[in-house]
Each structure stands twice: as C-alpha cells, then as structure tokens.
Design an enzyme around this catalytic site. Structure first.
Site, PDB file in Angstrom:
ATOM      1  N   GLY A 178       0.791  -1.232   0.000  1.00 40.92           N
ATOM      2  CA  GLY A 178       0.000   0.000   0.000  1.00 40.92           C
ATOM      3  C   GLY A 178       0.820   1.277   0.000  1.00 40.92           C
ATOM      4  N   SER A 179       2.016   1.242  -0.589  1.00 42.83           N
ATOM      5  CA  SER A 179       2.801   2.488  -0.621  1.00 42.83           C
ATOM      6  C   SER A 179       2.100   3.538  -1.482  1.00 42.83           C
ATOM      7  CB  SER A 179       4.233   2.236  -1.096  1.00 42.83           C
ATOM      8  OG  SER A 179       4.278   1.922  -2.467  1.00 42.83           O
ATOM      9  N   ASN A 180       1.420   3.113  -2.547  1.00 41.53           N
ATOM     10  CA  ASN A 180       0.656   4.086  -3.346  1.00 41.53           C
ATOM     11  C   ASN A 180      -0.535   4.615  -2.560  1.00 41.53           C
ATOM     12  OD1 ASN A 180       1.629   4.459  -6.284  1.00 41.53           O
ATOM     13  ND2 ASN A 180       1.909   2.269  -5.889  1.00 41.53           N
TER      14      ASN A 180
ATOM     15  N   LEU B 286      -5.021  -7.087  -7.059  1.00 44.51           N
ATOM     16  CA  LEU B 286      -4.650  -8.082  -8.065  1.00 44.51           C
ATOM     17  C   LEU B 286      -5.797  -8.914  -8.602  1.00 44.51           C
ATOM     18  CD1 LEU B 286      -1.286  -9.176  -6.397  1.00 44.51           C
ATOM     19  CD2 LEU B 286      -1.725  -7.353  -8.051  1.00 44.51           C
TER      20      LEU B 286
ATOM     21  N   LEU C 125      -9.549  -9.335 -10.652  1.00 51.85           N
ATOM     22  CA  LEU C 125     -10.356  -8.693 -11.682  1.00 51.85           C
ATOM     23  C   LEU C 125     -11.549  -7.983 -11.031  1.00 51.85           C
ATOM     24  CD1 LEU C 125      -9.773  -8.824 -14.709  1.00 51.85           C
ATOM     25  CD2 LEU C 125     -11.331 -10.769 -14.852  1.00 51.85           C
TER      26      LEU C 125
ATOM     27  N   ASN D 188      -6.688   2.205 -12.421  1.00 48.01           N
ATOM     28  CA  ASN D 188      -5.643   1.303 -11.933  1.00 48.01           C
ATOM     29  C   ASN D 188      -4.282   1.883 -12.281  1.00 48.01           C
ATOM     30  OD1 ASN D 188      -4.439  -1.146 -10.946  1.00 48.01           O
ATOM     31  ND2 ASN D 188      -4.193  -1.815 -13.067  1.00 48.01           N
TER      32      ASN D 188
ATOM     33  N   HIS E 215      -0.322   0.560 -13.217  1.00 50.38           N
ATOM     34  CA  HIS E 215       0.432  -0.628 -13.627  1.00 50.38           C
ATOM     35  C   HIS E 215       1.903  -0.242 -13.780  1.00 50.38           C
ATOM     36  CE1 HIS E 215       0.877  -4.614 -15.347  1.00 50.38           C
ATOM     37  NE2 HIS E 215       1.690  -4.068 -16.221  1.00 50.38           N
TER      38      HIS E 215
ATOM     39  N   ASP F  33      -5.690  -4.906 -17.270  1.00 51.57           N
ATOM     40  CA  ASP F  33      -4.759  -3.922 -17.864  1.00 51.57           C
ATOM     41  C   ASP F  33      -5.135  -3.459 -19.262  1.00 51.57           C
ATOM     42  OD1 ASP F  33      -3.213  -4.278 -15.553  1.00 51.57           O
ATOM     43  OD2 ASP F  33      -2.134  -5.954 -16.458  1.00 51.57           O
TER      44      ASP F  33
ATOM     45  N   GLU G  18       5.334   6.340  -9.730  1.00 55.95           N
ATOM     46  CA  GLU G  18       3.963   6.050  -9.272  1.00 55.95           C
ATOM     47  C   GLU G  18       3.568   7.009  -8.152  1.00 55.95           C
ATOM     48  OE1 GLU G  18       3.725   1.892  -8.205  1.00 55.95           O
ATOM     49  OE2 GLU G  18       3.369   1.334 -10.295  1.00 55.95           O
TER      50      GLU G  18
HETATM   51  C1  GAR Z   1       2.528  -1.040  -7.709  1.00 57.88           C
HETATM   52  O1  GAR Z   1       3.818  -0.982  -8.254  1.00 57.88           O
HETATM   53  C2  GAR Z   1       1.509  -1.205  -8.811  1.00 57.88           C
HETATM   54  O2  GAR Z   1       1.881  -0.599 -10.003  1.00 57.88           O
HETATM   55  C3  GAR Z   1       1.470  -2.691  -8.955  1.00 57.88           C
HETATM   56  O3  GAR Z   1       1.543  -3.190  -7.647  1.00 57.88           O
HETATM   57  C4  GAR Z   1       2.363  -2.310  -6.878  1.00 57.88           C
HETATM   58  C5  GAR Z   1       1.676  -2.060  -5.559  1.00 57.88           C
HETATM   59  O4  GAR Z   1       2.565  -1.434  -4.681  1.00 57.88           O
HETATM   60  N1  GAR Z   1       0.283  -3.124  -9.624  1.00 57.88           N
HETATM   61  C6  GAR Z   1       0.274  -4.095 -10.516  1.00 57.88           C
HETATM   62  O5  GAR Z   1       1.273  -4.735 -10.808  1.00 57.88           O
HETATM   63  C7  GAR Z   1      -1.086  -4.343 -11.170  1.00 57.88           C
HETATM   64  N2  GAR Z   1      -0.956  -5.224 -12.279  1.00 57.88           N
HETATM   65  P1  GAR Z   1       2.061  -0.779  -3.333  1.00 57.88           P
HETATM   66  O6  GAR Z   1       1.205  -1.816  -2.606  1.00 57.88           O
HETATM   67  O7  GAR Z   1       3.303  -0.450  -2.577  1.00 57.88           O
HETATM   68  O8  GAR Z   1       1.262   0.446  -3.691  1.00 57.88           O
END
Ligand code: GAR
Length: 190
Positions: free
Chosen positions: A13-15, A86, A88, A103, A105, A146, A175
C-alpha cells in the site's frame, strides 16, 4: 461536499499511503475507505494510521454478492482507485462506476500487462527483454486485466547495469509522484 475516494489494495500500500497523504488536508477530496482482499495486507495498518476506515472481503463477497457495491454506495464513493489490487473487477462494480475505476500498472501498457503480470514479475519481464526504458501506466479499468483506456504514462530510462531493485525503485518513484495528481485531476472533471 468533498469527492470521496475508495482504494482497493492487496499488499503493502505504498501508493495508497501517498494518496492518503496527498488528500489529507485537501478541501476537494478525501480517501473515505480502503478495501482489501488480504486481511494481513500492510495497507490496512497504513489506513489505520490515517484513521481511514477499512473493509476486508473475500472472493465470495466480491464476485457472488452486492456487498461491495452496496458499501461503496452507502459511503457515497465517487472514484474507485486500484493500487496494487490483483483481482479482476466484477461486472456489478464496473456497471456502477463507468469510467470511475482506475488502476496503476508498473510498465508501459499495452506491453507487459495482462493476467499474472504484477509487481516484480513485470519488472523481470522488462529486464529479460533488454528494454532501454520502462515506466508506469494509469488507466481506466474494464473487464480485462490492464486493457482499459490509458489516462497517463510516465517513462524512465533503464541503464545497462540497472537490476530489478533499481528499476522497481524508479517505477515506484514515478507512481508515488503521479498517481495522486492524476486522481486529483480526474476528480476535478467529475
Ligand atoms: C505497484 O507498483 C503497482 O503498479 C502494482 O503493484 C504495486 C503495488 O505497490 N500493480 C500491478 O502490478 C497491477 N498489475 P504498493 O502496494 O506499494 O502500492
């Protein structure tokens, strides 16, 4: 009234963290809910730190019931943000939020996307292909992994000695920088 964001996340969950930070003192929008399919996901701890409510659900609830759409309606959610989620997105959710589910990616779609392409697997594939650049894609979500319309992309160079950790870091920096701003801009148009 402030626009209300729900974030779906399965892992760290860093985003989600960056999005919660961005909107913490914002007058226009707020993160109103964090949802996860994973009861052990660190994103739930991050949500607690920001005093954002959380909801954990399983496959049955998401795919066989209206539990999630009803919850989003009850909380008057305007925009659904996937951040490392992750699974659908089911049709009942897509129908309720047309062009309102996005989303992120960790690659330049349409390359290196699709089922099973997430996290490190994406970066490994980019490295194995010997690409000279990679990046991030923010896109609308549809019924395929995607494949929804692209909203925003940002790129970085891959230097000859860059390994997995380096390109992962470069992608993450992009991101964290762009996702909150793209969300803010989308909400302004809603
Ligand atoms: C992120 O890098 C995102 O782009 C990726 O998962 C990571 C989640 O990081 N998503 C995918 O690969 C979707 N196909 P986070 O939990 O630190 O935010």
């Amino acid at each position: 009234m402030k626009k209300r964001i729900a974030i779906f996340a399965s892992g760290s969950g860093s985003n989600a963290q960056k999005i919660m930070e961005h909107f913490k003192y914002d007058g226009q929008a707020e993160v109103a809910l964090i949802l996860s399919n994973n009861p052990d996901a660190y994103v739930l701890q991050r949500a607690d730190n920001f005093e954002v409510p959380t909801h954990v659900f399983d496959r049955h609830a998401l795919y066989q019931t209206d539990e999630i759409v009803n919850l989003l309606a009850k909380l008057q959610i305007d925009l659904v943000v996937l951040a490392g989620f992750l699974w659908l997105v089911p049709q009942n959710l897509l129908d309720k939020y047309p062009n309102k589910i996005i989303n992120i990616h960790p690659a330049l779609l349409p390359a290196y996307g699709g089922k099973g392409m997430y996290g490190d697997r994406v970066h490994q594939a980019v490295l194995h292909a010997g690409e000279e650049e990679s990046g991030i894609t923010i896109h609308f979500v549809n019924e395929q992994f995607d494949e929804g319309e692209i909203i925003y992309q940002a790129r970085f160079r891959i230097e000859p000695n860059d390994g997995l950790e380096v390109i992962k870091f470069k992608g993450q920096q992009l991101e964290h920088l762009h996702y909150p701003k793209v969300i803010e801009n989308l909400l302004k148009r809603m």
